[in-house]
Design a protein around this motif. Structure first.
Motif, short mmCIF file in Angstrom:
data_model
loop_
_atom_site.label_atom_id
_atom_site.label_comp_id
_atom_site.label_asym_id
_atom_site.label_seq_id
_atom_site.Cartn_x
_atom_site.Cartn_y
_atom_site.Cartn_z
N PRO A 75 -9.35 10.98 1.34
CA PRO A 75 -9.28 9.52 1.27
C PRO A 75 -7.96 8.98 0.70
O PRO A 75 -7.55 7.87 1.03
CB PRO A 75 -10.46 9.14 0.38
N ASP A 76 -7.28 9.76 -0.12
CA ASP A 76 -6.01 9.31 -0.68
C ASP A 76 -4.94 9.12 0.39
O ASP A 76 -3.96 8.40 0.17
CB ASP A 76 -5.51 10.28 -1.74
N SER A 77 -5.11 9.76 1.54
CA SER A 77 -4.14 9.63 2.62
C SER A 77 -4.06 8.20 3.15
O SER A 77 -3.05 7.80 3.72
CB SER A 77 -4.46 10.59 3.76
N LEU A 78 -5.10 7.41 2.93
CA LEU A 78 -5.10 6.01 3.39
C LEU A 78 -4.22 5.12 2.54
O LEU A 78 -3.78 4.06 2.99
CB LEU A 78 -6.52 5.44 3.36
N ASP A 79 -3.95 5.53 1.32
CA ASP A 79 -3.20 4.68 0.39
C ASP A 79 -1.84 4.26 0.94
O ASP A 79 -1.42 3.12 0.79
CB ASP A 79 -3.04 5.36 -0.97
N PHE A 80 -1.13 5.18 1.58
CA PHE A 80 0.19 4.87 2.12
C PHE A 80 0.13 3.74 3.15
O PHE A 80 1.02 2.89 3.19
CB PHE A 80 0.83 6.11 2.75
N PHE A 81 -0.91 3.73 3.96
CA PHE A 81 -0.99 2.76 5.05
C PHE A 81 -1.15 1.32 4.57
O PHE A 81 -0.87 0.39 5.31
CB PHE A 81 -2.13 3.12 6.00
N SER A 82 -1.59 1.13 3.34
CA SER A 82 -1.76 -0.22 2.81
C SER A 82 -0.61 -0.65 1.90
O SER A 82 -0.64 -1.74 1.35
CB SER A 82 -3.09 -0.34 2.08
N THR A 83 0.40 0.18 1.76
CA THR A 83 1.54 -0.17 0.90
C THR A 83 2.50 -1.09 1.63
O THR A 83 2.60 -1.08 2.87
CB THR A 83 2.32 1.08 0.45
N SER A 84 3.23 -1.86 0.86
CA SER A 84 4.22 -2.75 1.46
C SER A 84 5.34 -1.93 2.09
O SER A 84 5.95 -2.36 3.07
CB SER A 84 4.78 -3.72 0.42
N LEU A 85 5.61 -0.72 1.57
CA LEU A 85 6.62 0.15 2.15
C LEU A 85 6.27 0.49 3.59
O LEU A 85 7.11 0.41 4.49
CB LEU A 85 6.77 1.43 1.33
N CYS A 86 5.04 0.86 3.83
CA CYS A 86 4.59 1.20 5.19
C CYS A 86 4.70 -0.01 6.10
O CYS A 86 5.21 0.08 7.21
CB CYS A 86 3.16 1.73 5.16
N LEU A 87 4.21 -1.14 5.65
CA LEU A 87 4.24 -2.34 6.48
C LEU A 87 5.66 -2.79 6.77
O LEU A 87 5.98 -3.19 7.89
CB LEU A 87 3.44 -3.45 5.80
N GLN A 88 6.54 -2.69 5.79
CA GLN A 88 7.94 -3.04 5.99
C GLN A 88 8.59 -2.08 6.99
O GLN A 88 9.33 -2.50 7.88
CB GLN A 88 8.69 -3.00 4.67
N LEU A 89 8.31 -0.79 6.84
CA LEU A 89 8.87 0.21 7.74
C LEU A 89 8.41 -0.02 9.18
O LEU A 89 9.20 0.01 10.11
CB LEU A 89 8.46 1.61 7.28
#
Length: 96
Positions: A75-89
């Motif tokens: 479940p921790d793998s989902l954390d990246f997808f909700s970060t502003s870094l991911c959305l900005q990228l």
């Protein structure tokens, strides 16, 4: 398209890899399936049965609550997808 690379890199992937992936998808599947964005992530979320999880990733990307985290083996793998870094990228890659 999210890729998990051997080196664990996150973010942009080389243009050579993007070209290779898009070409392979175009030939193996169809032009309709060619991703517009290719991005490297640390981990891909899977259920405890070993299936890739797409809806939970979509919910994380759109900052909606992910209700089935207990059904994931990582479940921790989902954390990246909700970060502003991911959305900005993703935004940057979509406009390249």
């Amino acid at each position: 398209l999210f890729l998990k690379l051997e080196g664990g890199d996150i973010g942009r992937v080389s243009q050579d890899l993007v070209t290779l992936v898009k070409s392979h998808v175009r030939i193996a599947c169809s032009p309709r399936h060619v991703p517009s964005v290719v991005c490297a992530v640390a981990d891909i979320p899977y259920t405890t049965n070993g299936k890739k999880v797409e809806i939970a990733v979509l919910r994380a990307l759109t900052r909606q609550p992910v209700t089935n985290r207990g059904a994931l083996s990582n479940p921790d793998s989902l954390d990246f997808f909700s970060t502003s870094l991911c959305l900005q990228l993703l935004d940057e890659l979509a406009h390249d």
